[in-house]
Motif scaffolding. Structure first.
Motif, short mmCIF file in Angstrom:
data_model
loop_
_atom_site.label_atom_id
_atom_site.label_comp_id
_atom_site.label_asym_id
_atom_site.label_seq_id
_atom_site.Cartn_x
_atom_site.Cartn_y
_atom_site.Cartn_z
N LYS A 1 49.52 -7.24 28.75
CA LYS A 1 50.10 -8.92 27.96
C LYS A 1 48.51 -9.71 29.46
CE LYS A 1 51.33 -12.67 26.04
NZ LYS A 1 50.84 -13.02 24.93
N ASP B 1 53.42 -11.17 21.40
CA ASP B 1 53.38 -10.57 22.09
C ASP B 1 51.88 -9.68 22.93
OD1 ASP B 1 55.33 -11.69 23.38
OD2 ASP B 1 56.61 -10.19 22.37
N ILE B 2 51.73 -8.10 22.24
CA ILE B 2 50.92 -7.99 22.05
C ILE B 2 50.21 -6.60 21.05
CG2 ILE B 2 50.96 -7.43 24.58
CD1 ILE B 2 51.67 -4.58 24.33
N ARG C 1 50.61 -15.04 20.36
CA ARG C 1 49.75 -14.09 20.78
C ARG C 1 49.16 -14.80 19.37
NH1 ARG C 1 47.06 -9.18 18.35
NH2 ARG C 1 49.34 -8.97 17.28
#
Length: 528
Positions: free
Chosen positions: A159, A198-199, A127
């Motif tokens: 995501k 990632d998120i 990310r």
């Protein structure tokens, strides 16, 4: 007179007669003496074991009670077995340890040295920044493992939608009636930390979005990533807050590789239980396995009221119990199938195995009667309960018999937290066997594959019940039954076997039951 002759002349009369015996007779006599001595030692060990005490929910001031004291429920009473004391742990010559030496085949793990975990994110998948196109609220429905599967899917969906995920609300209205929230079960800080690249994950909506009317959605089951990309473009960007009311089975089993790896990072690394649950689980493992000195089987015996009512299975139950299960099925609105033929269900392999069927199955595979078995289950249904299994395998244990009342007190009113303790013990077992492939079986089967293909026996229920019926009718002998069961399950032990794809996502092999391919990869051969 020779030295040997002088020695013989000074001996008592019985050794002289022994020396004059033929060699064959002397060998038989020696074998007899060895047998008597060994039997004496075994008797002494058995006597010591029968006087040992165990942790129990009805402990005295020292936290222990004598074996045989009644327990709080019929299931607890049926599964209470002796638990080792601290002084028993790490005894190298313990009789139970010798089981592993005598019959290593039943404990042998699948060949998997050519496979490895492969869930690391690439730099492209990492990310960049904190920009978000909106927030996803969602409700994780079902029991513990159904919620785990759904949460892992939602991480991958967030995501794809470039959304910020809000910690989920959990199901408080299901059969278990559990009031636990996410933080009560999981290590929420670890969840956020592991997935931070990632998120973006937040505990709650920011104040400026609390007054925004969310767009409520019921996502289509088994949807592909394109479905959520479309939702992102057409709905999230405008609404800013989307609430997904269902989380289970909302993503197809076979999607892009990056999303598969993310699902596994969420499932196996981010969704850890809170430390109190993990610690108690590990403590029970130490008591059960003599600090890893003795192998044990974890058995997910899903012969519980809700599952029997849902599947319409009532083999060997009374007419009253059959009616009780039928009543429950009709009263549960979201269960679509109401009219179910129990006999047809069983013959098609759609029923949880009964305790007796499980006992016959384990015996046919070669597990001796002194095998230590940890029961992963709640209350077993039926007037006979677990009796038929305990008759063949008396060393049955549960969290109720392994832990003290004080240790279980913090989790007493939470079925999901108690199920999490079972999960910890089952994950680390030498062998895992499940009687029905529900969500817990799927989650554990896949997790054990991910952790190096730990032995997991998957019963072929459809063929197995037919063999049991033949055994009961006298059509086949016990020896033939055992031979056929072993042959039938030779390759059903949780070894590397690529996930099967089918025409429709719903019929595909579940991703979380078999993360190969996606999260487990075959090692590349080195070029010479």
């Amino acid at each position: 007179m020779s030295i040997s002759a002088r020695r013989r002349s000074s001996m008592p009369s019985w050794p002289k007669r022994l020396i004059r015996w033929p060699m064959r007779r002397r060998r038989l006599f020696g074998a007899f003496v060895a047998f008597v001595f060994t039997s004496f030692l075994v008797m002494m060990v058995s006597f010591r074991d029968s006087t040992t005490i165990l942790p129990s929910s009805r402990a005295g001031s020292n936290g222990f009670v004598e074996v045989g004291t009644s327990t709080s429920t019929a299931f607890e009473e049926a599964t209470t077995s002796r638990v080792p004391q601290e002084k028993d742990i790490n005894v190298e010559n313990d009789a139970a340890r010798r089981v592993l030496i005598q019959d290593p085949e039943i404990w042998r793990q699948p060949l998997s040295e050519n496979y490895h975990k492969c869930i690391n994110r690439s730099s492209k998948e990492t990310r960049k920044g904190n920009a978000t196109d909106g927030y996803i609220l969602f409700h994780a429905n079902g029991g513990l493992n159904q919620m785990k599967l759904g949460i892992s899917d939602m991480v991958a969906i967030a995501k794809v939608m470039n959304a910020t995920l809000v910690l989920p609300s959990l199901d408080h209205t299901s059969y278990w009636n559990d009031s636990s929230d996410f933080k009560d079960i999981f290590d929420w800080e670890n969840f956020i930390e592991v997935l931070k690249d990632d998120i973006n994950i937040v505990e709650a909506l920011p104040p400026e979005y609390e007054s925004v009317n969310s767009l409520d959605k019921d996502p289509v089951s088994w949807s592909k990533l394109s479905y959520y990309k479309d939702m992102h473009q057409k709905q999230l960007k405008n609404a800013k807050v989307i609430k997904l009311r269902q989380a289970n089975s909302r993503l197809a089993n076979n999607v892009a590789g990056s999303s598969q790896r993310l699902r596994c990072r969420a499932m196996y690394e981010a969704l850890r239980f809170r430390k109190e649950i993990e610690q108690l689980g590990k403590k029970l493992i130490e008591r059960l396995s003599y600090n890893s000195a003795t192998p044990y089987v974890a058995l997910h015996l899903r012969y519980e009221k809700d599952m029997l009512a849902f599947t319409g299975c009532s083999h060997n139950l009374s007419e009253h119990e059959h009616k009780e299960l039928t009543k429950m099925r009709y009263e549960t609105r979201h269960w679509k199938d109401k009219v179910i033929d129990a006999t047809v269900q069983r013959l098609h392999g759609n029923c949880p195995m009964t305790p007796r069927e499980v006992a016959l199955f384990l015996e046919a595979l070669g597990y001796p009667s002194d095998t230590r078995i940890y029961i992963v289950a709640g209350e077993i249904y039926g007037r006979d309960g677990i009796r038929s299994l305990k008759e063949k395998y008396p060393n049955l244990y549960t969290k109720l018999s392994l832990a003290t009342e004080e240790e279980l007190k913090p989790f007493k009113n939470s079925q999901n937290q108690l199920a999490a303790i079972d999960y910890v013990v089952a994950l680390r077992s030498d062998v895992f066997v499940y009687s029905y492939d529900g969500n817990m079986a799927k989650a554990l089967q896949g997790h054990r594959m991910f952790e190096g293909f730990r032995k997991t026996i998957s019963p072929d229920r459809q063929n197995l019940v037919k063999l049991i019926d033949k055994l009961d009718s006298g059509t086949i002998s016990t020896e033939k039954f055992s031979s056929m069961v072993k042959s039938l399950h030779e390759k059903r032990i949780g070894g590397p076997n690529p996930r099967r794809s089918r025409r429709t996502p719903k019929l595909e092999e579940n991703f979380y039951a078999n993360p190969l391919p996606g999260c487990v990869c075959k090692k590349k051969k080195r070029k010479l």
